[in-house]
Design an enzyme around this catalytic site. Structure first.
Site, PDB file in Angstrom:
ATOM      1  N   MET A  40     -25.021   5.416  -7.143  1.00  0.00           N
ATOM      2  CA  MET A  40     -25.733   6.644  -6.850  1.00  0.00           C
ATOM      3  C   MET A  40     -27.122   6.606  -6.546  1.00  0.00           C
ATOM      4  O   MET A  40     -27.921   7.240  -6.860  1.00  0.00           O
ATOM      5  CB  MET A  40     -25.427   7.595  -8.241  1.00  0.00           C
ATOM      6  CG  MET A  40     -23.918   7.710  -8.554  1.00  0.00           C
ATOM      7  SD  MET A  40     -23.691   9.299  -9.354  1.00  0.00           S
ATOM      8  CE  MET A  40     -24.344   8.798 -11.005  1.00  0.00           C
ATOM      9  N   ALA A  42     -31.079   5.108  -6.260  1.00  0.00           N
ATOM     10  CA  ALA A  42     -31.973   4.551  -7.270  1.00  0.00           C
ATOM     11  C   ALA A  42     -31.862   3.108  -7.852  1.00  0.00           C
ATOM     12  O   ALA A  42     -31.751   2.744  -9.102  1.00  0.00           O
ATOM     13  CB  ALA A  42     -32.170   5.535  -8.469  1.00  0.00           C
ATOM     14  N   HIS A  47     -27.830  -3.321  -9.735  1.00  0.00           N
ATOM     15  CA  HIS A  47     -27.134  -3.067  -8.374  1.00  0.00           C
ATOM     16  C   HIS A  47     -27.279  -4.443  -7.591  1.00  0.00           C
ATOM     17  O   HIS A  47     -26.396  -4.806  -7.218  1.00  0.00           O
ATOM     18  CB  HIS A  47     -27.795  -1.875  -7.804  1.00  0.00           C
ATOM     19  CG  HIS A  47     -27.577  -0.490  -8.473  1.00  0.00           C
ATOM     20  ND1 HIS A  47     -28.741   0.168  -9.117  1.00  0.00           N
ATOM     21  CD2 HIS A  47     -26.500  -0.064  -8.747  1.00  0.00           C
ATOM     22  CE1 HIS A  47     -28.154   1.253  -9.430  1.00  0.00           C
ATOM     23  NE2 HIS A  47     -26.739   1.289  -9.243  1.00  0.00           N
ATOM     24  N   GLY A 160     -20.025  -2.823 -12.608  1.00  0.00           N
ATOM     25  CA  GLY A 160     -20.661  -3.347 -13.932  1.00  0.00           C
ATOM     26  C   GLY A 160     -20.175  -2.879 -15.017  1.00  0.00           C
ATOM     27  O   GLY A 160     -19.807  -1.713 -15.151  1.00  0.00           O
ATOM     28  N   LEU A 197     -29.979  -2.779 -17.511  1.00  0.00           N
ATOM     29  CA  LEU A 197     -30.661  -1.650 -16.303  1.00  0.00           C
ATOM     30  C   LEU A 197     -29.979  -0.687 -16.112  1.00  0.00           C
ATOM     31  O   LEU A 197     -28.426  -0.469 -16.086  1.00  0.00           O
ATOM     32  CB  LEU A 197     -30.753  -2.852 -15.400  1.00  0.00           C
ATOM     33  CG  LEU A 197     -31.488  -4.040 -15.810  1.00  0.00           C
ATOM     34  CD1 LEU A 197     -31.499  -5.049 -14.591  1.00  0.00           C
ATOM     35  CD2 LEU A 197     -33.044  -3.653 -16.184  1.00  0.00           C
ATOM     36  N   SER A 198     -30.550   0.328 -15.937  1.00  0.00           N
ATOM     37  CA  SER A 198     -29.990   2.044 -15.450  1.00  0.00           C
ATOM     38  C   SER A 198     -30.925   2.475 -14.748  1.00  0.00           C
ATOM     39  O   SER A 198     -32.199   2.627 -14.784  1.00  0.00           O
ATOM     40  CB  SER A 198     -29.567   2.573 -16.753  1.00  0.00           C
ATOM     41  OG  SER A 198     -29.217   4.101 -16.398  1.00  0.00           O
ATOM     42  N   ARG A 200     -31.129   5.506 -14.979  1.00  0.00           N
ATOM     43  CA  ARG A 200     -31.827   6.801 -15.761  1.00  0.00           C
ATOM     44  C   ARG A 200     -33.060   6.065 -16.356  1.00  0.00           C
ATOM     45  O   ARG A 200     -34.045   6.764 -16.898  1.00  0.00           O
ATOM     46  CB  ARG A 200     -31.008   7.217 -16.589  1.00  0.00           C
ATOM     47  CG  ARG A 200     -29.895   7.916 -16.175  1.00  0.00           C
ATOM     48  CD  ARG A 200     -29.070   8.542 -17.313  1.00  0.00           C
ATOM     49  NE  ARG A 200     -28.122   9.680 -16.867  1.00  0.00           N
ATOM     50  CZ  ARG A 200     -26.895   9.474 -16.151  1.00  0.00           C
ATOM     51  NH1 ARG A 200     -26.656   8.341 -16.046  1.00  0.00           N
ATOM     52  NH2 ARG A 200     -26.200  10.549 -15.464  1.00  0.00           N
TER      53      ARG A 200
HETATM   54  O1  PAF Z   1     -21.504   4.049 -11.709  1.00  0.00           O
HETATM   55  C1  PAF Z   1     -21.950   4.837 -10.981  1.00  0.00           C
HETATM   56  O2  PAF Z   1     -23.131   4.751 -10.060  1.00  0.00           O
HETATM   57  C2  PAF Z   1     -21.006   6.030 -10.437  1.00  0.00           C
HETATM   58  O3  PAF Z   1     -20.277   6.532 -11.347  1.00  0.00           O
HETATM   59  C3  PAF Z   1     -20.046   5.789  -9.325  1.00  0.00           C
HETATM   60  C4  PAF Z   1     -19.032   4.636  -9.497  1.00  0.00           C
HETATM   61  C5  PAF Z   1     -20.830   5.087  -8.004  1.00  0.00           C
HETATM   62  C6  PAF Z   1     -19.331   7.024  -8.642  1.00  0.00           C
HETATM   63  O4  PAF Z   1     -20.024   7.925  -8.350  1.00  0.00           O
END
Ligand code: PAF
Length: 293
Positions: A40, A42, A47, A160, A197-198, A200
């Site tokens: 999503m 950011a 990631h 993850g 890590l997030s 948010r």
């Molecule tokens: O984990 C996430 O970032 C979201 O839930 C995903 C898998 C990209 C679906 O929107």
């Protein structure tokens, strides 16, 4: 003056902002083994670890960057979710992805703003943990992930373990719906101080960010409680430990069977156990988990 044609180099990443753009980028990948990292946006080092692994294991990697409206049960959470597409593009390109797919809402939900009406069989894996606390979240997640799988048609998709329940649910519906996609589980990426890590984390104030590693410090202590006290007491003690930090407020701590995700009441109820939790730092909701056995 000489102007190189970068379109002939594999390492120049394509950015597809519409479905039509993506379809032409996907065609150019031919029958390469395609790895997929849905996000999503950011983007952060968590990631990056997924993308790096996908780049190492696949011929070409697609990263999607889409804040999916149907998986947010809280309007403010959706509106404040960080969006930094330009930075994300540079970040993903530097790691070696072939395509960044950043679609518009209408590309994913062509039927309009009511989004998607599909209800998924999630195998009951949404009954505990995040499920009842975020009504509709996992169904919305399944809507977008299946739509992305249909568009991207990857050979492998990387997720993850921070979103432990999400991962188990994805594995379930991929099998149930016979998607020919290998789901690759990747370990939780943590900051040096232990905070998972997030995206948010970007919303935390300096004081909340300083307090947040306390969550992991506490759940690590639960590992030492296994077998030494009843499960319910370990849950209560862990909650008290987390809440001793004034910046943090525990929403739940559960000790679950790692396979069916049901909370257990005794340590020997399942071969593999995991602690999962959600904790508020102000209005920011953080989740974390750790294997106990
Ligand atoms: O984990 C996430 O970032 C979201 O839930 C995903 C898998 C990209 C679906 O929107």
């Amino acid at each position: 003056m000489f102007a190189p044609d970068f379109s002939t180099f594999d390492q120049v990443m394509k950015v597809a902002k519409t479905l039509a753009d993506f379809e032409s980028a996907r065609k150019s990948l031919g029958d390469k083994t395609v790895g997929f990292v849905p996000t999503m946006g950011a983007l952060h080092e968590g990631h990056a670890s997924l993308i790096r692994r996908a780049v190492a294991e696949c011929d070409a990697v697609v990263v999607s960057d889409f804040v999916n409206p149907t998986q947010f049960n809280n309007k403010t959470d959706f509106e404040t979710y960080p969006r930094i597409l330009d930075q994300d593009c540079a970040f993903v390109e530097a790691i070696g992805a072939a395509v960044l797919f950043a679609p518009r809402v209408e590309d994913i939900y062509p039927a309009g703003t009511d989004y998607d009406q599909r209800i998924f069989d999630l195998g009951g894996l949404d009954q505990y943990g995040e499920g009842p606390r975020r009504p509709g979240h996992f169904n919305g997640m399944a809507q977008v992930v299946t739509r992305l799988f249909d568009i991207v048609r990857p050979d492998r998709a990387y997720f993850g373990e921070k979103d432990f329940q999400q991962l188990a649910i994805i594995e379930y519906f991929v099998k149930n719906l016979h998607y020919p996609i290998e789901i690759v589980r990747c370990p939780i990426a943590r900051a040096e101080d232990g905070l998972a890590l997030s995206s948010r984390n970007k919303l935390l104030t300096p004081a909340q960010r300083a307090a947040a590693p306390h969550i992991y410090a506490c759940i690590r202590q639960t590992a030492n409680m296994v077998g030494k006290m009843p499960v319910a007491e370990a849950v209560r003690k862990t909650t008290e430990l987390i809440d001793a930090e004034p910046q943090l407020r525990t929403e739940y701590v559960e000790i679950i069977n790692s396979l069916n995700l049901r909370p257990v009441s005794s340590w020997d109820e399942a071969e593999h156990l995991r602690l999962t939790c959600a904790v508020y730092a102000g209005e920011v909701r953080l989740i974390d988990n750790i294997a106990l056995k």
